[in-house]
Design a protein around this motif. Structure first.
Motif, mmCIF file in Angstrom:
data_model
loop_
_atom_site.group_PDB
_atom_site.id
_atom_site.type_symbol
_atom_site.label_atom_id
_atom_site.label_comp_id
_atom_site.label_asym_id
_atom_site.label_seq_id
_atom_site.Cartn_x
_atom_site.Cartn_y
_atom_site.Cartn_z
ATOM 1 N N GLU A 1 -2.765 -24.102 59.734
ATOM 2 C CA GLU A 1 -2.048 -24.275 60.974
ATOM 3 C C GLU A 1 -2.154 -25.565 61.491
ATOM 4 O O GLU A 1 -3.161 -26.203 61.358
ATOM 5 N N GLY B 1 7.282 -24.832 64.702
ATOM 6 C CA GLY B 1 7.013 -24.991 66.185
ATOM 7 C C GLY B 1 7.837 -26.221 66.721
ATOM 8 O O GLY B 1 9.061 -26.427 66.265
ATOM 9 N N LYS C 1 6.349 -21.257 59.102
ATOM 10 C CA LYS C 1 6.863 -21.301 60.331
ATOM 11 C C LYS C 1 6.718 -22.529 61.168
ATOM 12 O O LYS C 1 5.902 -23.502 60.650
ATOM 13 N N ASN D 1 3.319 -26.465 62.621
ATOM 14 C CA ASN D 1 3.680 -25.496 61.696
ATOM 15 C C ASN D 1 2.608 -24.846 61.096
ATOM 16 O O ASN D 1 1.580 -25.008 61.545
ATOM 17 N N SER D 2 2.815 -23.785 60.457
ATOM 18 C CA SER D 2 1.757 -23.001 59.647
ATOM 19 C C SER D 2 2.483 -22.366 58.428
ATOM 20 O O SER D 2 3.857 -22.507 58.125
ATOM 21 N N GLU E 1 0.148 -28.526 70.653
ATOM 22 C CA GLU E 1 1.301 -27.859 70.368
ATOM 23 C C GLU E 1 1.479 -27.394 69.174
ATOM 24 O O GLU E 1 1.230 -28.398 68.457
ATOM 25 N N PHE E 2 1.845 -26.192 68.758
ATOM 26 C CA PHE E 2 2.105 -25.542 67.442
ATOM 27 C C PHE E 2 3.059 -26.480 66.690
ATOM 28 O O PHE E 2 4.143 -26.610 66.968
ATOM 29 N N HIS F 1 -1.502 -28.431 64.578
ATOM 30 C CA HIS F 1 -1.038 -28.648 65.973
ATOM 31 C C HIS F 1 -0.991 -30.359 66.197
ATOM 32 O O HIS F 1 -1.640 -31.217 65.409
ATOM 33 N N ASN F 2 -0.333 -30.636 67.416
ATOM 34 C CA ASN F 2 -0.173 -32.116 67.649
ATOM 35 C C ASN F 2 -1.147 -32.509 68.799
ATOM 36 O O ASN F 2 -2.204 -31.692 68.734
#
Length: 348
Positions: free
Chosen positions: A316, A281, A279, A326-327, A323-324, A318-319
């Motif tokens: 998972e 983001g 996924k 990818n995973s 903020e998401f 996040h930056n």
């Protein structure tokens, strides 16, 4: 024991590599792993990137007429790797204070593998946060021949100090499976390279450290070398016309970075079997800093390779703004500690 893991809660651990000043004493010896094999491309890149005009490093025809008969490695590349390869033990270094001696005793060539060992020669308190450490670091090739000796002094953060003190819990995980070093019969401390299959437990989460900041130049280079020539990955004007702040990082490299960040814990992997449920983001942009965390979803013994186990993890990313990015789920094979594996024979 020395550990690379700090407990966030009963099932979550924060990775932290490098010992604090308070863990060091005169006479300690450390065997740094992994080693690194030099290539002629390394040699050319180091010479050209640093504007080193000594052609013995990159002109093979010229080198054949020298006493070496082939290209010799740039000496400062050996120096850089001597220091870099100590990071698992001295990675909490604030700075190098001085180098009293750099001795290169044997040439390095493409195909040679460098291994590094260090001894603590002196320690001195600076204040409540820092100490000064005098080190002797030696490099050896794959034949056990000494190629370099470096005497130098560093400033090192204490365990409870340093820029990462807010991130890292003050609860070291002292289970043997988390040992960052194993003590050999001769007293030297051998750096470890990940967790064995038997020691990975379903439901545990690892916050991978250090994080990774992505530079614009490397983002464009990875896009071009991947043949991902979509202009929004390297054309700043095109990207801005598309409503972006600048060229985007290719999403496949975002996966690659996340996988690489996890290799401090999953460093005993034999092969990556694939990903699923990937996924995405927010766009990953140059200048972003990303943090990855992985949760062990499943473990089972391999039916076809009895010396290994199969592990499924969820990673998972996040930056820096939370903020998401990818995973994905990934399936990998991992060496078993209780079965034949290559580490002892390879000096690990």
């Amino acid at each position: 024991m020395h550990t690379s893991y700090y407990r966030v809660d009963d099932h979550t651990y924060f990775e932290r590599f490098g010992l604090g000043y308070d863990h060091l004493s005169v006479g300690q010896k450390f065997i740094h792993r992994p080693g690194i094999t030099f290539s002629q491309q390394d040699n050319v890149n180091e010479a050209l990137d640093s504007v080193n005009s000594a052609m013995v490093h990159f002109d093979q025809c010229f080198a054949e007429h020298t006493s070496w008969r082939k290209n010799i490695m740039v000496s400062t590349l050996t120096l850089q790797r001597l220091i870099g390869m100590t990071t698992k033990t001295f990675g909490r270094r604030r700075r190098i204070v001085a180098m009293s001696s750099i001795a290169l005793t044997k040439a390095m060539f493409a195909g040679d593998t460098l291994y590094v060992e260090s001894e603590v020669v002196g320690v001195e308190d600076i204040d409540g946060d820092l100490g000064r450490v005098v080190l002797r670091t030696e490099g050896f090739n794959q034949h056990g021949e000494k190629v370099a000796t470096l005497d130098y002094t560093i400033e090192l953060w204490r365990s409870a100090a340093g820029p990462d003190r807010e991130q890292c819990p003050d609860r070291p995980a002292l289970e043997s499976r988390f040992a960052s070093h194993l003590q050999r019969p001769d007293g030297a401390w051998l750096e470890q390279v990940g967790i064995f299959f038997e020691d990975l437990r379903v439901g545990e989460t690892f916050i991978h450290s250090p994080r990774r900041t992505i530079l614009a130049e490397e983002a464009v280079l990875h896009a071009l070398r991947s043949l991902d020539w979509n202009p929004q990955t390297h054309d700043a004007e095109y990207a801005r016309s598309a409503g972006l702040a600048g060229p985007v990082v290719i999403q496949t490299w975002g996966i690659g970075i996340a996988v690489a960040l996890s290799t401090r814990t999953f460093g005993r992997v034999t092969v990556n079997l694939g990903w699923s449920d990937v996924k995405f983001g927010v766009d990953l942009m140059a200048g972003d800093t990303i943090e990855a965390r992985s949760t062990v979803l499943d473990t089972r013994l391999s039916k076809s390779r009895p010396d290994e186990g199969v592990v499924t993890v969820l990673t998972e990313v996040h930056n820096q703004r939370g903020e998401f990015v990818n995973s994905y789920q990934r399936v990998l094979m991992v060496y078993r500690r209780s079965a034949p594996n290559p580490y002892g024979d390879a000096g690990y």
